[in-house]
Design a protein around this motif. Structure first.
Motif, PDB file in Angstrom:
ATOM      1  N   SER A  34      13.435   3.510  64.339  1.00 45.01           N
ATOM      2  CA  SER A  34      12.312   4.392  63.997  1.00 45.01           C
ATOM      3  C   SER A  34      10.993   3.650  63.883  1.00 45.01           C
ATOM      4  CB  SER A  34      12.608   5.097  62.665  1.00 45.01           C
ATOM      5  OG  SER A  34      13.824   5.808  62.729  1.00 45.01           O
ATOM      6  N   GLY A  35      11.029   2.316  63.973  1.00 47.07           N
ATOM      7  CA  GLY A  35       9.803   1.534  63.878  1.00 47.07           C
ATOM      8  C   GLY A  35       9.338   1.306  62.468  1.00 47.07           C
ATOM      9  N   GLY A  36      10.244   1.352  61.495  1.00 47.74           N
ATOM     10  CA  GLY A  36       9.844   1.261  60.100  1.00 47.74           C
ATOM     11  C   GLY A  36       9.952  -0.110  59.474  1.00 47.74           C
ATOM     12  N   LEU A  37      10.346  -1.132  60.244  1.00 46.27           N
ATOM     13  CA  LEU A  37      10.438  -2.476  59.677  1.00 46.27           C
ATOM     14  C   LEU A  37       9.052  -3.070  59.459  1.00 46.27           C
ATOM     15  CD1 LEU A  37      13.369  -4.052  61.748  1.00 46.27           C
ATOM     16  CD2 LEU A  37      13.473  -3.024  59.469  1.00 46.27           C
ATOM     17  N   ILE A  38       8.934  -3.919  58.455  1.00 47.25           N
ATOM     18  CA  ILE A  38       7.660  -4.580  58.164  1.00 47.25           C
ATOM     19  C   ILE A  38       7.277  -5.480  59.344  1.00 47.25           C
ATOM     20  CG2 ILE A  38       6.482  -6.207  56.643  1.00 47.25           C
ATOM     21  CD1 ILE A  38       8.283  -5.251  54.385  1.00 47.25           C
ATOM     22  N   GLY A  39       6.078  -5.298  59.853  1.00 46.85           N
ATOM     23  CA  GLY A  39       5.608  -6.096  60.976  1.00 46.85           C
ATOM     24  C   GLY A  39       6.023  -5.581  62.341  1.00 46.85           C
ATOM     25  N   GLN A  40       6.769  -4.462  62.379  1.00 53.09           N
ATOM     26  CA  GLN A  40       7.214  -3.908  63.668  1.00 53.09           C
ATOM     27  C   GLN A  40       6.081  -3.109  64.303  1.00 53.09           C
ATOM     28  OE1 GLN A  40      10.846  -1.679  63.336  1.00 53.09           O
ATOM     29  NE2 GLN A  40      10.984  -1.240  65.519  1.00 53.09           N
ATOM     30  N   ASP A  41       5.758  -3.449  65.575  1.00 54.17           N
ATOM     31  CA  ASP A  41       4.613  -2.822  66.239  1.00 54.17           C
ATOM     32  C   ASP A  41       4.922  -1.414  66.724  1.00 54.17           C
ATOM     33  OD1 ASP A  41       3.139  -5.127  65.845  1.00 54.17           O
ATOM     34  OD2 ASP A  41       3.806  -6.026  67.725  1.00 54.17           O
ATOM     35  N   GLU A  42       6.125  -1.197  67.252  1.00 54.37           N
ATOM     36  CA  GLU A  42       6.463   0.119  67.792  1.00 54.37           C
ATOM     37  C   GLU A  42       7.928   0.434  67.537  1.00 54.37           C
ATOM     38  OE1 GLU A  42       6.219   0.291  72.019  1.00 54.37           O
ATOM     39  OE2 GLU A  42       6.952  -1.746  72.303  1.00 54.37           O
ATOM     40  N   ALA A  43       8.227   1.710  67.629  1.00 56.36           N
ATOM     41  CA  ALA A  43       9.610   2.137  67.412  1.00 56.36           C
ATOM     42  C   ALA A  43      10.496   1.668  68.562  1.00 56.36           C
ATOM     43  CB  ALA A  43       9.673   3.651  67.272  1.00 56.36           C
ATOM     44  N   LEU A  44      11.704   1.268  68.223  1.00 48.89           N
ATOM     45  CA  LEU A  44      12.656   0.837  69.249  1.00 48.89           C
ATOM     46  C   LEU A  44      13.193   2.027  70.018  1.00 48.89           C
ATOM     47  CD1 LEU A  44      14.356  -1.563  70.403  1.00 48.89           C
ATOM     48  CD2 LEU A  44      16.077  -1.008  68.682  1.00 48.89           C
ATOM     49  N   GLY A  45      13.500   3.095  69.309  1.00 51.75           N
ATOM     50  CA  GLY A  45      14.045   4.285  69.945  1.00 51.75           C
ATOM     51  C   GLY A  45      15.336   3.985  70.683  1.00 51.75           C
ATOM     52  N   PHE A  46      15.486   4.586  71.881  1.00 53.41           N
ATOM     53  CA  PHE A  46      16.662   4.362  72.717  1.00 53.41           C
ATOM     54  C   PHE A  46      16.304   3.462  73.903  1.00 53.41           C
ATOM     55  CE2 PHE A  46      18.031   7.913  70.224  1.00 53.41           C
ATOM     56  CZ  PHE A  46      19.411   7.812  70.164  1.00 53.41           C
ATOM     57  N   ARG A  47      15.500   2.441  73.625  1.00 52.94           N
ATOM     58  CA  ARG A  47      15.024   1.548  74.678  1.00 52.94           C
ATOM     59  C   ARG A  47      16.178   0.914  75.451  1.00 52.94           C
ATOM     60  NH1 ARG A  47      11.430  -3.137  72.424  1.00 52.94           N
ATOM     61  NH2 ARG A  47      10.212  -1.285  71.823  1.00 52.94           N
ATOM     62  N   TYR A  48      17.204   0.488  74.738  1.00 55.34           N
ATOM     63  CA  TYR A  48      18.290  -0.224  75.406  1.00 55.34           C
ATOM     64  C   TYR A  48      19.215   0.711  76.185  1.00 55.34           C
ATOM     65  CZ  TYR A  48      16.667  -3.921  72.333  1.00 55.34           C
ATOM     66  OH  TYR A  48      15.885  -4.841  71.667  1.00 55.34           O
ATOM     67  N   TRP A  49      19.103   2.010  75.973  1.00 53.39           N
ATOM     68  CA  TRP A  49      19.829   2.964  76.800  1.00 53.39           C
ATOM     69  C   TRP A  49      19.111   3.144  78.146  1.00 53.39           C
ATOM     70  CZ3 TRP A  49      24.079   6.452  75.869  1.00 53.39           C
ATOM     71  CH2 TRP A  49      24.782   6.172  74.685  1.00 53.39           C
ATOM     72  N   ARG A  50      17.817   2.825  78.182  1.00 48.60           N
ATOM     73  CA  ARG A  50      17.071   2.901  79.446  1.00 48.60           C
ATOM     74  C   ARG A  50      17.085   1.574  80.191  1.00 48.60           C
ATOM     75  NH1 ARG A  50      13.635   5.433  75.701  1.00 48.60           N
ATOM     76  NH2 ARG A  50      12.302   3.565  75.629  1.00 48.60           N
ATOM     77  N   ASP A  51      17.027   0.465  79.452  1.00 45.61           N
ATOM     78  CA  ASP A  51      17.012  -0.864  80.070  1.00 45.61           C
ATOM     79  C   ASP A  51      17.792  -1.828  79.170  1.00 45.61           C
ATOM     80  OD1 ASP A  51      16.487  -3.111  81.559  1.00 45.61           O
ATOM     81  OD2 ASP A  51      14.454  -3.391  80.753  1.00 45.61           O
ATOM     82  N   PRO A  52      18.966  -2.271  79.576  1.00 44.86           N
ATOM     83  CA  PRO A  52      19.543  -2.295  80.926  1.00 44.86           C
ATOM     84  C   PRO A  52      20.273  -1.025  81.357  1.00 44.86           C
ATOM     85  CG  PRO A  52      20.984  -3.469  79.425  1.00 44.86           C
ATOM     86  CD  PRO A  52      19.781  -3.069  78.620  1.00 44.86           C
ATOM     87  N   GLY A  53      20.283   0.009  80.525  1.00 40.43           N
ATOM     88  CA  GLY A  53      20.890   1.267  80.929  1.00 40.43           C
ATOM     89  C   GLY A  53      22.163   1.563  80.155  1.00 40.43           C
ATOM     90  N   PRO A  54      22.597   2.821  80.188  1.00 43.20           N
ATOM     91  CA  PRO A  54      23.776   3.225  79.396  1.00 43.20           C
ATOM     92  C   PRO A  54      25.076   2.593  79.867  1.00 43.20           C
ATOM     93  CG  PRO A  54      23.057   5.009  80.838  1.00 43.20           C
ATOM     94  CD  PRO A  54      21.995   3.955  80.909  1.00 43.20           C
TER      95      PRO A  54
END
Length: 540
Positions: free
Chosen positions: A200-220
């Motif tokens: 969700s991007g809620g860590l201290i110092g985290q610039d953006e939310a991770l989301g489902f990034r790793y499901w897109r790259d390198p893929g599911p």
């Protein structure tokens, strides 16, 4: 009051008299020589979190790198359905026949003694392989912390420590497992919360939310498609190995009539929360192409949890994760020695293993069975030449097919039991615990496990790799060889359904349990059946 023997109390479960007012707490079961020292809470936590260890926390990294996050999630779900089916079958028959030997004695009763010996040795082989994996991981973690002691040095230290602890008896084992299981559940819950905040991007110092990034790259699917799914089925079966261990521990439980059904029901929550939750959050927070997952020659095994913490920028958290993994492995080694030693004990009692392995001391500890099981754990030292990750893969491949064979055997035993129960004119309403959706669930468990045992190594055929092929399939013919040789030498009998003994060893309070009364959880007496909402709350 001092110097007097306590008044004998009849155990409502076995019908035997015990000098201990707390029925079963320290009474020796004559047939097996072990003590009934496990409480219901011990068995419940064993069913829920007892065998969580390197298989789930570390081995998931290899599965994730081979198949991707979607593959991991689907595989956990498929094997989870099969595990649920197996536990329904096992719950029905072990609740009715709580005697020692778990499904080894059940295989002898409902099928053939030679079949029981094959199942028993296959099951023991699973646990010595799991034990070797755990020694592999715990030694590698210690080397990661400090390489002043060589890998084999750490192994010897832990080998003697666990051997000494097992000699303390089942009460010490149960209490240790109870508290270590709580640590596992709390640790996983904390990681799940971390993954949600990280995504969700809620860590201290985290610039953006991770989301489902790793499901897109390198893929599911990590570019491997269905092949990736198939490649890690054997890993997933090893992750789930142990759900059936409550049947082994039931022999040493104070009141299996309540504890076993309760533990069986909790397996569903274990599948949903622990396995499916881990599969989802590992794939969410860790990329499938991370170097730590695919570096098979690394001495320090990498967990998806460790890599996720590193990627999040919290280097200090890596030591926390390693400490958590270390504690889970302590529990997993302890459980593996326990289950493996009891399996070989029951084999020896039935004549399927050398007789000296059936010896138990006055505390009910199977001394020689523990020593043998722990001794075979030395195969973990193959990591001195192959590397920890490679050694882990070899041992997992050897044990994975045994899991499918044992699970298929449990479904087959259940089918034989139900058919014999019907042919001999007995009513299903008499059963204290009824399997859901019989006969479909039993036949599903049988067919699915046979299918997976045959196809789990198909990826070694193209391109053909002789070493990996043998590694994947060598235990299939070995199961048949043990069966044929034992049957020919001992001239065992394959029971016809009308011949099967449905009376001896059966719980004595069958009519009461099938009616309006049940055994009290700890004290062992018969009382009124609780309301449905109380049972549900207790399970939760």
């Amino acid at each position: 009051m001092f110097g007097r023997d306590p008044k004998p109390v009849q155990d409502p479960w076995t019908g035997q008299s015990s000098p201990d007012p707390d029925v079963g707490a320290s009474s020796v079961i004559a047939e097996e020589g072990v003590k009934r020292g496990l409480k219901n809470r011990h068995l419940s936590m064993m069913a829920l979190a007892g065998i969580i260890g390197p298989g789930l926390l570390v081995g998931s990294g290899g599965a994730l790198s081979s198949g991707g996050p979607a593959s991991l999630l689907i595989g956990f779900g498929v094997i989870g359905l099969i595990a649920f089916a197996i536990m329904q079958s096992l719950g029905e028959i072990t609740t009715l026949y709580p005697g020692g030997g778990a499904f080894i004695s059940l295989a002898e009763r409902f099928v053939d003694k030679a079949f029981a010996v094959s199942v028993g040795w296959s099951y023991w082989f699973i646990w010595v392989c799991v034990l070797a994996n755990e020694y592999n991981v715990i030694s590698s973690i210690c080397v990661f912390w400090s390489d002043k002691v060589p890998l084999w040095g750490y192994f010897l230290i832990f080998w003697f420590v666990f051997l000494a602890f097992q000699m303390l008896g089942v009460e010490a084992f149960g209490e240790a497992e109870f508290w270590l299981a709580w640590v596992k559940l709390l640790g996983l819950t904390a990681y799940f919360i971390f993954s949600i905040v990280y995504a969700s991007g809620g860590l201290i110092g985290q610039d953006e939310a991770l989301g489902f990034r790793y499901w897109r790259d390198p893929g599911p699917w990590n570019n491997n498609g269905f092949r990736g799914v198939a490649q890690v089925f054997v890993f997933r079966s090893t992750f789930y190995a142990g759900v059936e261990s409550v049947a082994v521990a039931a022999t040493e439980c104070k009141n299996p009539g309540v504890a076993v059904p309760q533990a069986i029901r909790q397996v569903f929550f274990r599948i949903i929360f622990i396995y499916m939750g881990s599969a989802f959050f590992f794939g969410l927070s860790c990329p499938a192409n991370a170097d730590g997952l695919i570096n098979g020659g690394s001495r320090a095994l990498q967990s998806p949890m460790t890599i996720a913490i590193q990627n999040a920028g919290w280097e200090g958290g890596v030591q926390l994760i390693n400490t958590f993994i270390f504690l889970t492995v302590l529990s997993a080694v302890n459980s593996s020695i326990y289950i493996g030693s009891r399996t070989i004990l029951y084999l020896a009692k039935s004549g399927g293993a050398p007789r000296f392995l059936s010896y138990t001391n006055r505390r009910g500890v199977p001394v020689y069975a523990i020593i043998l099981t722990n001794l075979v754990g030395t195969i973990s030292q193959m990591n001195n030449s192959t590397g920890a990750a490679a050694a882990y893969s070899y041992i997992v491949n050897l044990s994975g097919v045994s899991t499918f064979l044992v699970w298929a055997s449990i479904s087959f035993i259940h089918i034989r039991f139900r058919n014999a129960w019907k042919i001999q004119g007995r009513s299903i309403s008499e059963l204290p615990f009824k399997s859901l959706w019989y006969p479909w669930i039993a036949y599903f468990g049988l067919a699915a496990n046979i299918f997976l045992a045959l196809v789990q190594g198909w990826t070694t055929l193209s391109p053909f790799e002789a070493g990996l092929f043998v590694d994947a399939y060598v235990l299939l013919p070995l199961f048949g060889i043990v069966f044929v040789v034992f049957k020919l030498v001992n001239k065992t009998h394959y029971w016809r359904l009308a011949e099967i003994d449905l009376v001896s060893g059966r719980r004595r309070d069958l009519d009461k349990i099938g009616g309006e009364e049940v055994l009290d959880e700890e004290a062992g007496y018969v009382g009124k059946k609780p309301a449905w909402w109380k049972k549900m709350w207790k399970d939760i």
